[in-house]
Design an enzyme around this catalytic site. Structure first.
Site, PDB file in Angstrom:
ATOM      1  N   HIS A 157       0.852  -1.189   0.000  1.00 19.56           N
ATOM      2  CA  HIS A 157       0.000   0.000   0.000  1.00 19.56           C
ATOM      3  C   HIS A 157       0.887   1.238   0.000  1.00 19.56           C
ATOM      4  CE1 HIS A 157      -3.975  -1.707   1.893  1.00 19.56           C
ATOM      5  NE2 HIS A 157      -4.087  -1.582   0.590  1.00 19.56           N
ATOM      6  N   CYS A 255      -2.530   2.744   9.240  1.00 20.36           N
ATOM      7  CA  CYS A 255      -3.523   1.736   8.857  1.00 20.36           C
ATOM      8  C   CYS A 255      -4.732   1.754   9.801  1.00 20.36           C
ATOM      9  CB  CYS A 255      -2.903   0.347   8.860  1.00 20.36           C
ATOM     10  SG  CYS A 255      -1.798   0.020   7.468  1.00 20.36           S
TER      11      CYS A 255
END
Length: 262
Positions: A157, A255
């Site tokens: 990511h 996150c």
């Protein structure tokens, strides 16, 4: 944020996840609570969504929505194990007064791969988010989008390879790990952010770049000592947190944190 009440590693969808290794849900909850407490101690208001059984990665709230100027682009997960998370967050937005909520047609893992700099949206692709989702994000959110290609599966990511430290100045400040990006994307980053902080391999390896900045404080993992030193030298106040248990799923402070802008 979403409490890790059901946190465990029962499948593997990134190189950090090993279902054969034990996890400690109580420890994950304690680390998450310490991160939430650190935000509130810095003056931030934290909204909490109810965790759901069977969704152990719902704690990683950043992957479920991108909010710019009050407009919301939801997520569409690549892994079927996480797909159901998106609708829980969609309902949370509607229940909490958001009226411009769009669920995407293309695979898009939200702030996992989208980073708002204050002037444009950086958009990652390579492992999770479909490149065609970048154009969809531009259309829904009404902001310019710059695509960046990720090439190292450990940094699957954008938010484990780049963090926006200051999104209020005319020239935003970011920190990133160059080796996570293709050569062309590295050139783009150098052109856009000539004064960027360059993270070390050690910072990247402990998910140190998976940090959250409010323009003054930078919340980052305790192991990210090089990055902490660099951000402090740039006038920020590093706030070190232990996310070792949550890292077993490939997650860190960012996150766990969806930022509600506007």
């Amino acid at each position: 944020m979403c409490p890790p009440e059901y946190f465990t590693v029962e499948y593997s969808i990134n190189p950090w996840m090993d279902p054969t290794q034990p996890t400690n849900t109580d420890l994950a909850m304690a680390q998450w609570t310490a991160l939430k407490d650190a935000y509130e101690a810095a003056g931030h208001q934290v909204e909490v969504i109810e965790p759901q059984p069977g969704l152990p990665d719902m704690v990683f709230a950043a992957n479920s929505g991108t909010v710019v100027d009050g407009r919301v682009l939801g997520s569409r997960f690549r892994a079927e194990q996480r797909a159901a998370e998106a609708d829980h967050f969609r309902r949370w937005f509607l229940d909490n007064g958001y009226r411009h909520v769009v669920m995407p047609e293309r695979t898009n893992e939200a702030e996992g791969d989208f980073a708002w700099t204050g002037t444009l949206l950086l958009a990652g692709t390579g492992f999770r988010t479909d490149p065609s989702a970048h154009a969809e994000a531009q259309e829904v959110l009404g902001v310019p989008v710059v695509s960046l290609h990720l090439i190292d599966p450990r940094y699957y990511h954008l938010d484990v390879a780049l963090v926006v430290l200051d999104d209020q100045s005319p020239t935003p400040l970011v920190a990133y790990y160059p080796d996570a990006f293709s050569e062309g994307s590295q050139r783009v980053l150098r052109r856009l952010f000539p004064n960027a902080i360059i993270a070390t391999a050690a910072d990247a390896a402990c998910l140190g770049i998976n940090a959250v900045s409010d323009g003054r404080h930078v919340f980052l993992p305790i192991e990210a000592t090089d990055l902490a030193t660099q951000v402090k030298a740039h006038g920020f106040e590093p706030v070190l947190v232990d996310i070792s248990e949550l890292r077993k799923s490939g997650g860190g402070p960012k996150c766990c944190t969806m930022e509600l802008r506007g």
